[in-house]
Design a protein around this motif. Structure first.
Motif, PDB file in Angstrom:
ATOM      1  N   THR A 128       0.853  -1.191   0.000  1.00  0.00           N
ATOM      2  CA  THR A 128       0.000   0.000   0.000  1.00  0.00           C
ATOM      3  C   THR A 128       0.887   1.238   0.000  1.00  0.00           C
ATOM      4  N   TRP A 129       0.501   2.201  -0.798  1.00  0.00           N
ATOM      5  CA  TRP A 129       1.219   3.476  -0.895  1.00  0.00           C
ATOM      6  C   TRP A 129       0.280   4.575  -0.427  1.00  0.00           C
ATOM      7  N   SER A 130       0.751   5.447   0.469  1.00  0.00           N
ATOM      8  CA  SER A 130      -0.081   6.508   1.031  1.00  0.00           C
ATOM      9  C   SER A 130       0.577   7.865   0.838  1.00  0.00           C
ATOM     10  N   VAL A 131      -0.250   8.878   0.641  1.00  0.00           N
ATOM     11  CA  VAL A 131       0.204  10.265   0.576  1.00  0.00           C
ATOM     12  C   VAL A 131      -0.764  11.092   1.406  1.00  0.00           C
ATOM     13  N   GLY A 132      -0.285  12.204   1.911  1.00  0.00           N
ATOM     14  CA  GLY A 132      -1.190  13.028   2.699  1.00  0.00           C
ATOM     15  C   GLY A 132      -0.586  14.349   3.084  1.00  0.00           C
ATOM     16  N   VAL A 133      -1.415  15.114   3.768  1.00  0.00           N
ATOM     17  CA  VAL A 133      -0.985  16.407   4.272  1.00  0.00           C
ATOM     18  C   VAL A 133      -1.621  16.612   5.641  1.00  0.00           C
ATOM     19  N   ASN A 134      -0.802  16.968   6.617  1.00  0.00           N
ATOM     20  CA  ASN A 134      -1.279  17.330   7.949  1.00  0.00           C
ATOM     21  C   ASN A 134      -1.363  18.849   8.014  1.00  0.00           C
ATOM     22  N   ASN A 135      -2.342  19.358   8.753  1.00  0.00           N
ATOM     23  CA  ASN A 135      -2.570  20.794   8.858  1.00  0.00           C
ATOM     24  C   ASN A 135      -2.783  21.380   7.457  1.00  0.00           C
ATOM     25  N   PHE A 166       3.389  14.166   3.515  1.00  0.00           N
ATOM     26  CA  PHE A 166       4.065  12.911   3.800  1.00  0.00           C
ATOM     27  C   PHE A 166       3.727  11.861   2.757  1.00  0.00           C
ATOM     28  N   VAL A 167       4.617  10.895   2.640  1.00  0.00           N
ATOM     29  CA  VAL A 167       4.452   9.734   1.766  1.00  0.00           C
ATOM     30  C   VAL A 167       4.889   8.534   2.573  1.00  0.00           C
ATOM     31  N   SER A 168       4.163   7.438   2.466  1.00  0.00           N
ATOM     32  CA  SER A 168       4.563   6.227   3.175  1.00  0.00           C
ATOM     33  C   SER A 168       4.194   4.990   2.357  1.00  0.00           C
TER      34      SER A 168
END
Length: 173
Positions: A128-135, A166-168
């Protein structure tokens, strides 16, 4: 130090009659959780047991970090096929300075709200590949000046970094 409060959580999920990315179905999951801090009794001098300060809803020289009476979070997650999108809302209620005898640059910190966004893609089973943004909206922390000792804010309570991407990846084997 003694505390009293109530923690709560509610969850609800429902299947949706449509899908995307090769799937005929999808799902919407909702979660609401929070804490209501009723009392945070702090005694700075154990030798004087009657010297107790209620720090619920306060911050400052005696109480230290802000102890918001309300801490809430709500998450909405949409899943379909190999994709999941999630939005998280975080809320901290307003707090006031614990020293009524001294007037500081900031006597009250208003309520703070943050939004985070995450998308995850299942590339194949076990990967699984995840991307996102906090705040997401780059909410800046309160600048406090003379009534605290840290970097002009409370970095353990408020987000000092601003918007962060972030990317994980997640591997299962």
């Amino acid at each position: 130090m003694t505390t009293r409060g109530v923690d709560f959580e509610a969850r609800y999920g429902l299947p949706l009659g449509f899908g995307a990315f090769g799937s005929d179905t999808s799902r919407l999951d909702l979660r609401f959780s929070g804490t209501r801090l009723i009392a945070f009794d702090y005694n700075p001098l154990a030798a004087i047991p009657d010297l107790t300060i209620d720090c619920a809803g306060k911050f400052g020289q005696t109480c230290g970090n802000p102890y918001a009476k309300w801490r809430l979070s709500t998450r909405a997650t949409y899943s379909t096929g190999p994709m999941t999108v999630s939005v998280l809302y975080r809320h901290l209620s307003a707090v006031k300075d614990d020293d009524s005898a001294t007037t500081y640059a900031v006597e009250r910190i208003k309520a703070y709200d943050y939004f985070d966004l995450t998308a995850a893609f299942r590339i194949k089973d076990g990967f699984t590949w995840s991307v996102g943004v906090n705040n997401l909206f780059d909410k800046q922390p309160p600048i406090l000046g003379d009534n605290q000792q840290q970097a002009n804010t409370y970095p353990s309570t408020y987000d000092p970094y601003g918007r962060a991407f972030f990317v994980s990846t997640n591997l299962k084997f």
